[in-house]
Design an enzyme around this catalytic site. Sequence first.
Site, mmCIF file in Angstrom:
data_model
loop_
_atom_site.group_PDB
_atom_site.id
_atom_site.type_symbol
_atom_site.label_atom_id
_atom_site.label_comp_id
_atom_site.label_asym_id
_atom_site.label_seq_id
_atom_site.Cartn_x
_atom_site.Cartn_y
_atom_site.Cartn_z
ATOM 1 N N SER A 108 -62.379 6.355 33.873
ATOM 2 C CA SER A 108 -61.610 7.232 33.003
ATOM 3 C C SER A 108 -61.690 6.672 31.596
ATOM 4 O O SER A 108 -62.170 5.563 31.383
ATOM 5 C CB SER A 108 -60.159 7.276 33.462
ATOM 6 N N LYS A 109 -61.217 7.431 30.658
ATOM 7 C CA LYS A 109 -61.187 7.000 29.261
ATOM 8 C C LYS A 109 -60.556 5.607 29.126
ATOM 9 O O LYS A 109 -60.942 4.813 28.274
ATOM 10 C CB LYS A 109 -60.349 7.993 28.438
ATOM 11 N N ARG A 110 -59.570 5.343 29.991
ATOM 12 C CA ARG A 110 -58.838 4.088 29.902
ATOM 13 C C ARG A 110 -59.733 2.885 30.200
ATOM 14 O O ARG A 110 -59.602 1.821 29.606
ATOM 15 C CB ARG A 110 -57.660 4.135 30.889
#
Length: 491
Positions: free
Chosen positions: A253-255
Site C-alpha cells: 500500500s502507499k504506506r
Amino acid sequence: MSDPIRLRFAPSPTGSLHIGGARTALFNWAYARRYGGVFLLRIEDTDRERSSDEYERAILEGLSWLGIDWDEGPDVGGALGPYRQTERYGGYREMAERFHQEGWAYRCFCSPERLAALRNKEMKDGKNFGYDGLCRGLSREQCDERVAAGEKPVLRFKVPEGETRFQDMVSGEVRFRNEDVDDWVMVRASGDPTYNFVVVCDDHDMRITHVLRGEEHLTNTPKQVLLYRALGLEPPLFGHLPLMLGKDKKKLSKRTGDTALQDYRRKGYPAEAMSNFLALQSWALDDKTTVFSRDELVANFDPKDLRKGGSIFDPDKCLWIAGEYIRAHSIEVLAERCTPFVVEAGLATAEELEVRRDWYLQALAMEQERIKLYSQMPGRLAYLFADDGDVSYDEKALKNVRKHDEATTTLADYLEWIAPKLVDGFDVDALGAESKAWISERGLKIPALFQPLRCALSGAAGGADLFGIMALLGPEKVRRRIECGIERLGA
Ligand code: GLU
C-alpha cells in the site's frame, strides 16, 4: 524445431501500471526473450467505464521505460491482432455461440433480486456464493420464448462434475473440485463478455503457450482451464507469481511504499534499478548477486527458479540498488538522466547547461557518489547556481561554524592569503596542500578553517572536496563568497 513459445502481458487500462504488474510483464518478457519466443501486449479493456486511452498510453510508456519491448501489440500490430479486446467482440460472440450450441453454456434468466436472495441465504448457511443452477433445466424452447418476450439472459458456463488439475509453473500441481466452481457468467445480459471468457478466447487465438501472472488470478484459472477442456484444447502452462507484500507482510500500500511504477520514475529511480529490483521479487540470479542487468536476467531466466514464497518489497533495498546503478553510470548517462530534474528544479535551462557542458559534467561527477536518486542532484548542485550573496547556509553548517570563535577572522586572513593564488585554472591539489600548510603554520586545526570556508562556499556542512568546489566556482565567485561569508557569519 518446435514452434517458438509465446507469452503475453495483458493489462487492463483502468489505472496506472502497478509495480506488481510491471514485475509480471518483466518475467513474461524475460521468459520469451530467453528462449527466442514472442512477447505480446494485449489490452484488456472490456471494462469500458474504467478504461481509458491515457492509462493505456501510460502503461505502454512505463513498460518501455523499464526496457521491455513487445513483438506484437496495439501500437505495433501483429498477425493475430487486433490487440485490444474491445476490437475483438465479433470473435467472442462466435465463440459464445459455439459454447452454447455444444451444450457447454446455457441461458440464465434469474433476476438480480433472486441472485441477491440466494447470496444472502448461502452466506447465512456459511457457504461461498455459487449459482444454484436453476436455469440449467430450461429447454431451448422455453429460453427462446422468454427471449422473444423481451427478457435478456446471461450466458453461464455449465461446469461439469469431477475434478480438474493443472501443473503450475510456480506451485506445482493444482487440483480443484469442479463443484467449488459455480456456473459463472460468460456473457452479461448487456452482451458484454466477461474476463474469464475473453481471456481464454484471446490466449487461444493468440497462441499463447505460457502465462505468468499474479497469484490473485489463481481462483480464475480453474474457470479458464475448464473452458479449454470443454473445447478439447490444451490450456497454456500457467505460473502464478506470489503477491508482492510490504515489509509488514501485508498487501502493498502507499504506506509501505509507492505502488505505481510511474512514482518511482518521477522520484528519480533509474529504470535499470527498478527492473533489477522487480526481478528480485520471487526470483534470484543466484544466491549472492543483488545487482544484475536486464541482459543477465534474460540470459538466466528460468521459470523453474520462481519461488512461491511471498516476495517482500523493501524500499530501502530498492533505494540502495538505485544508488548502485547511478554510481555505475557514465558521466554522459548521468547528465542525460539528471538534467530534467535540474531543469525542473529551476537551477538552469537545458540550453544553459549545454553551453557550460564541461563545467556541468564536472559538477555532476563530483556528486555522483553521493546521490541515490536523480532527483537528489538538484539539491546537491543548487549552491553552484545561487547568487554569491544568497547561498543558503544550512543549520548544520552554521552549527559547525559556531564551534570556532575566530571563524570570521580566520576566513578574512585566509582570503588575504589566498586571493593572489586564485587565478583561472589554479592547481586544485597544490592549493589544497598549501592551504593545509597555512592552517598548521598558524597552529590551527583543519576544521577551524574548513568548516567556515565550506559554509561560505556551499552553505553545507559536508559534501564534495572543498578545492574541487573552488575549481567549479572559479576564482571570482570563491573570492566573493568568502567575502559574503565573512560578513554574514560575523553578523
Ligand atoms: N487483465 C488482467 C489483469 O490486468 C490480466 C489477467 C491475466 O493475465 O490473465 O489482471
